[in-house]
Scaffold this motif. Sequence first.
Motif, PDB file in Angstrom:
ATOM      1  N   UNK A 352       0.806  -1.220   0.000  1.00 37.01           N
ATOM      2  CA  UNK A 352       0.000   0.000   0.000  1.00 37.01           C
ATOM      3  C   UNK A 352       0.832   1.259   0.000  1.00 37.01           C
ATOM      4  N   UNK A 353       2.060   1.185   0.537  1.00 31.74           N
ATOM      5  CA  UNK A 353       2.918   2.375   0.556  1.00 31.74           C
ATOM      6  C   UNK A 353       3.323   2.801  -0.852  1.00 31.74           C
ATOM      7  N   UNK A 354       3.176   1.889  -1.830  1.00 37.36           N
ATOM      8  CA  UNK A 354       3.478   2.265  -3.202  1.00 37.36           C
ATOM      9  C   UNK A 354       2.527   3.312  -3.737  1.00 37.36           C
ATOM     10  N   UNK A 355       1.384   3.474  -3.078  1.00 39.44           N
ATOM     11  CA  UNK A 355       0.425   4.507  -3.482  1.00 39.44           C
ATOM     12  C   UNK A 355       0.781   5.872  -2.918  1.00 39.44           C
ATOM     13  N   UNK A 356       1.708   5.907  -1.946  1.00 39.22           N
ATOM     14  CA  UNK A 356       2.121   7.178  -1.360  1.00 39.22           C
ATOM     15  C   UNK A 356       3.113   7.883  -2.293  1.00 39.22           C
ATOM     16  N   UNK A 357       3.087   9.199  -2.284  1.00 33.35           N
ATOM     17  CA  UNK A 357       4.086   9.958  -3.037  1.00 33.35           C
ATOM     18  C   UNK A 357       5.410   9.941  -2.285  1.00 33.35           C
ATOM     19  N   UNK A 358       6.497  10.141  -3.017  1.00 34.04           N
ATOM     20  CA  UNK A 358       7.816  10.198  -2.378  1.00 34.04           C
ATOM     21  C   UNK A 358       7.868  11.325  -1.352  1.00 34.04           C
ATOM     22  N   UNK A 359       7.245  12.443  -1.651  1.00 33.05           N
ATOM     23  CA  UNK A 359       7.254  13.584  -0.728  1.00 33.05           C
ATOM     24  C   UNK A 359       6.519  13.243   0.563  1.00 33.05           C
ATOM     25  N   UNK A 360       5.426  12.494   0.452  1.00 34.77           N
ATOM     26  CA  UNK A 360       4.677  12.113   1.644  1.00 34.77           C
ATOM     27  C   UNK A 360       5.507  11.209   2.546  1.00 34.77           C
ATOM     28  N   UNK A 361       6.247  10.286   1.949  1.00 35.92           N
ATOM     29  CA  UNK A 361       7.082   9.382   2.742  1.00 35.92           C
ATOM     30  C   UNK A 361       8.226  10.144   3.391  1.00 35.92           C
TER      31      UNK A 361
END
Length: 383
Positions: A352-361
């Motif tokens: 599910x973390x693949x749906x997060x943007x790099x900036x969000x992570x």
Amino acid sequence: MQSVVTCDRGATDEKRPVMRVVLLADPDAPTEIAQHVARRLPARLADRSGRGRRFDVEVVSEPFTSGTEDPPTLMRRIRDRGRTENWDIVVALTDLPLHSHGRKLVVDLSHEDGLALLSLPSLGGLRLQTRVRRAVERAVLSLAGGRAGEGDEAGSSRLSLEPTVGRHAPVQSAPVAEEEPADLRYVTSGPRGYLRVLVGMVRANRPWRLVPGLSKALAAALATGAIATVNSTVWSLAASLSTPRLVIATVGSVALMVGWLIVDAHLWHRTAEESPEARKQAALYNASTVMTVGIGVVVCYVGLMVINLVWALFILNDRVFASFTRNPLDAAEYWTLSWFVASIATVGGALGSGLETDEAIRAAAYSKREQERRRMLQGDQDR
């Protein structure tokens, strides 16, 4: 953007000289620490100075480290800022790890200009506010003596700065070049110093904020756990797994999510420089990234175990469970199932973390100053 908090708790005698002290702090955690320290700092300084002084303490929050990590450059920037505002003493706080000739900087002081630059990660991650308060107090008293021309007091205060970061800390004075603004420098080195800075960097990143910062990954993990808890195949697997295999599943799922987050969001720091110093700094940043993400994922794993246990207690039927597993649904089975499902849910969270943007992570994994530092490095590499 600048915010100012004024604390005036000095002596009540208006005839005593007033010294204006400013805690110049980077935004976010350094500002919060500075505000906490400033509440009691005027009274403590007045009591310890023994010279009939009053201290007016302000907290100014602004990104004074923007664009550079070079201590001499930062000291000149702080000096110019202090002269513009007519500040008597400036103690600057940053949560960036600063380096001087291959060693980790603890504090730079300029008694002539009344300046101190304090790198918070060098103070470690435990009892940080207490250590910062002691370091700031002793720095201000040392600088106040230097500004007033009290040579003996300044000298003794300088010597007292060394134990502020801990009795067993490998902190030592270091030489300062003549062209640098500082006249006194403390650094830390060796394995213990490296470990102290590393822990301080991880604390500055606040790894416990990783989980709520990754909403999509958390939603995927919770959904995976809810479905796995009512799956009969998962029941049978959980009942047949031994404790060593459950431990292996835990380590594997946590490692998978940590690795996925670091690779997918490009959190691994690469340096274009070939010098040993640059490589050591890159290794330090990468170690702090692994520890930050690892702690955040472990916190997530424990939370998933608790949620899965509550969900299992609510939804499972002992007769149905026993018909599939041939084991009674007792406390041990609840615990084993929740443990195994947490591993499955963690893998689902990684996907599910693949749906997060790099900036969000990055926002969830790093402090604001560390995010800016990485954006600047990325921009330099792109050019």
